[in-house]
Design a protein around this motif. Structure first.
Motif, short mmCIF file in Angstrom:
data_model
loop_
_atom_site.label_atom_id
_atom_site.label_comp_id
_atom_site.label_asym_id
_atom_site.label_seq_id
_atom_site.Cartn_x
_atom_site.Cartn_y
_atom_site.Cartn_z
N ASP A 88 0.88 -1.16 0.00
CA ASP A 88 0.00 0.00 0.00
C ASP A 88 0.92 1.22 0.00
O ASP A 88 1.20 1.80 1.04
CB ASP A 88 -0.91 -0.03 1.23
CG ASP A 88 -1.98 1.03 1.17
OD1 ASP A 88 -2.11 1.70 0.13
OD2 ASP A 88 -2.70 1.19 2.16
N ASN A 90 2.63 4.75 -0.24
CA ASN A 90 2.20 6.11 0.06
C ASN A 90 2.69 7.05 -1.04
O ASN A 90 3.50 6.67 -1.89
CB ASN A 90 2.70 6.54 1.44
CG ASN A 90 4.20 6.70 1.48
OD1 ASN A 90 4.75 7.69 1.00
ND2 ASN A 90 4.91 5.73 2.04
N TRP A 91 2.26 8.28 -1.01
CA TRP A 91 2.57 9.22 -2.08
C TRP A 91 4.05 9.59 -2.16
O TRP A 91 4.51 10.12 -3.17
CB TRP A 91 1.70 10.48 -1.97
CG TRP A 91 1.96 11.34 -0.77
CD1 TRP A 91 1.44 11.16 0.48
CD2 TRP A 91 2.79 12.49 -0.67
NE1 TRP A 91 1.89 12.13 1.34
CE2 TRP A 91 2.72 12.97 0.66
CE3 TRP A 91 3.59 13.18 -1.59
CZ2 TRP A 91 3.41 14.08 1.10
CZ3 TRP A 91 4.28 14.30 -1.14
CH2 TRP A 91 4.20 14.74 0.17
N ALA A 93 6.52 7.20 -1.59
CA ALA A 93 7.29 5.98 -1.84
C ALA A 93 7.91 6.03 -3.24
O ALA A 93 7.44 6.75 -4.12
CB ALA A 93 6.39 4.75 -1.72
N SER A 99 9.45 2.69 0.69
CA SER A 99 9.93 3.97 1.20
C SER A 99 11.36 3.80 1.69
O SER A 99 11.61 3.00 2.59
CB SER A 99 9.06 4.45 2.36
OG SER A 99 7.76 4.74 1.92
N TYR A 117 8.21 14.41 7.03
CA TYR A 117 7.65 13.12 7.43
C TYR A 117 8.73 12.09 7.73
O TYR A 117 9.78 12.06 7.11
CB TYR A 117 6.75 12.56 6.32
CG TYR A 117 5.60 13.47 6.00
CD1 TYR A 117 4.45 13.47 6.79
CD2 TYR A 117 5.68 14.35 4.93
CE1 TYR A 117 3.40 14.32 6.50
CE2 TYR A 117 4.62 15.21 4.65
CZ TYR A 117 3.50 15.18 5.42
OH TYR A 117 2.46 16.02 5.15
N TYR A 132 -0.70 4.83 7.88
CA TYR A 132 -1.51 5.72 7.06
C TYR A 132 -2.95 5.31 7.31
O TYR A 132 -3.24 4.16 7.63
CB TYR A 132 -1.15 5.56 5.58
CG TYR A 132 0.25 6.04 5.31
CD1 TYR A 132 0.48 7.36 4.98
CD2 TYR A 132 1.33 5.18 5.43
CE1 TYR A 132 1.76 7.82 4.76
CE2 TYR A 132 2.62 5.64 5.21
CZ TYR A 132 2.83 6.95 4.87
OH TYR A 132 4.09 7.41 4.66
N TYR A 133 -3.86 6.24 7.18
CA TYR A 133 -5.24 5.96 7.52
C TYR A 133 -6.08 5.91 6.26
O TYR A 133 -6.08 6.82 5.46
CB TYR A 133 -5.77 7.03 8.49
CG TYR A 133 -4.93 7.01 9.74
CD1 TYR A 133 -5.17 6.07 10.72
CD2 TYR A 133 -3.85 7.87 9.90
CE1 TYR A 133 -4.39 6.00 11.86
CE2 TYR A 133 -3.06 7.82 11.03
CZ TYR A 133 -3.33 6.89 12.00
OH TYR A 133 -2.55 6.82 13.10
N HIS A 134 -6.78 4.80 6.11
CA HIS A 134 -7.61 4.56 4.95
C HIS A 134 -9.00 4.16 5.42
O HIS A 134 -9.18 3.69 6.53
CB HIS A 134 -7.05 3.42 4.11
CG HIS A 134 -5.64 3.67 3.63
ND1 HIS A 134 -5.33 4.66 2.73
CD2 HIS A 134 -4.48 3.06 3.94
CE1 HIS A 134 -4.03 4.64 2.50
NE2 HIS A 134 -3.48 3.69 3.22
#
Length: 143
Positions: A88, A90-91, A93, A99, A117, A132-134
């Motif tokens: 999953d 993140n923006w 990565a 990452s 971050y 991260y929250y989804h």
């Protein structure tokens, strides 16, 4: 479907039993989390079992290995052996969804800089969540 067991908000007794067991099993120090691994790209049955045991016990594991050369494919290979097959990303990565833990100056679509971050900053780490929250459907919680 209704949640059952320790995560059912209406079943405090089940939660208290689960919590008590988790607290009893918590590692006492960092050494309790470490698994010596000959080659993280090819775990032995015993190494895999030891890593999974620590993950079940503490929600994390650390490995120590003589394999130290940079290998961008290693996180995916290791993760797949532990049952992680879908990233999953993140923006921030890299293209492979991984990452890199390094200071970065990348600016995102909203003008945010990556250096704000973790793991992209060299600033001291304060209390934070590492997730991260989804929405539940994306997190795999809803059916």
């Amino acid at each position: 479907p209704r949640v059952r067991g320790p995560f059912d908000l209406n079943d405090d007794e089940a939660y208290q039993r689960w919590r008590h067991t988790k607290l009893l099993q918590q590692p006492r120090g960092v050494e309790d989390l470490i698994v010596d691994v000959a080659d993280p790209r090819q775990l032995s049955t015993a190494e895999r079992a030891a890593l999974l045991q620590r993950i079940r016990r503490a929600n994390m594991a650390l490995y120590r290995s003589p394999v130290t050369l940079p290998d961008p494919s290693l996180p995916r290979q290791l993760g797949a052996q532990l049952g992680l097959h879908r990233l999953d990303a993140n923006w921030l990565a890299d293209e492979d969804g991984i990452s890199r833990i390094t200071v970065a100056g990348t600016t995102g679509a909203q003008g945010e800089t990556a250096a704000a971050y973790i793991p992209y900053t060299d600033r001291a780490i304060q209390w934070h969540t590492a997730g991260y929250y989804h929405p539940p459907i994306r997190a795999g919680c809803a059916r």
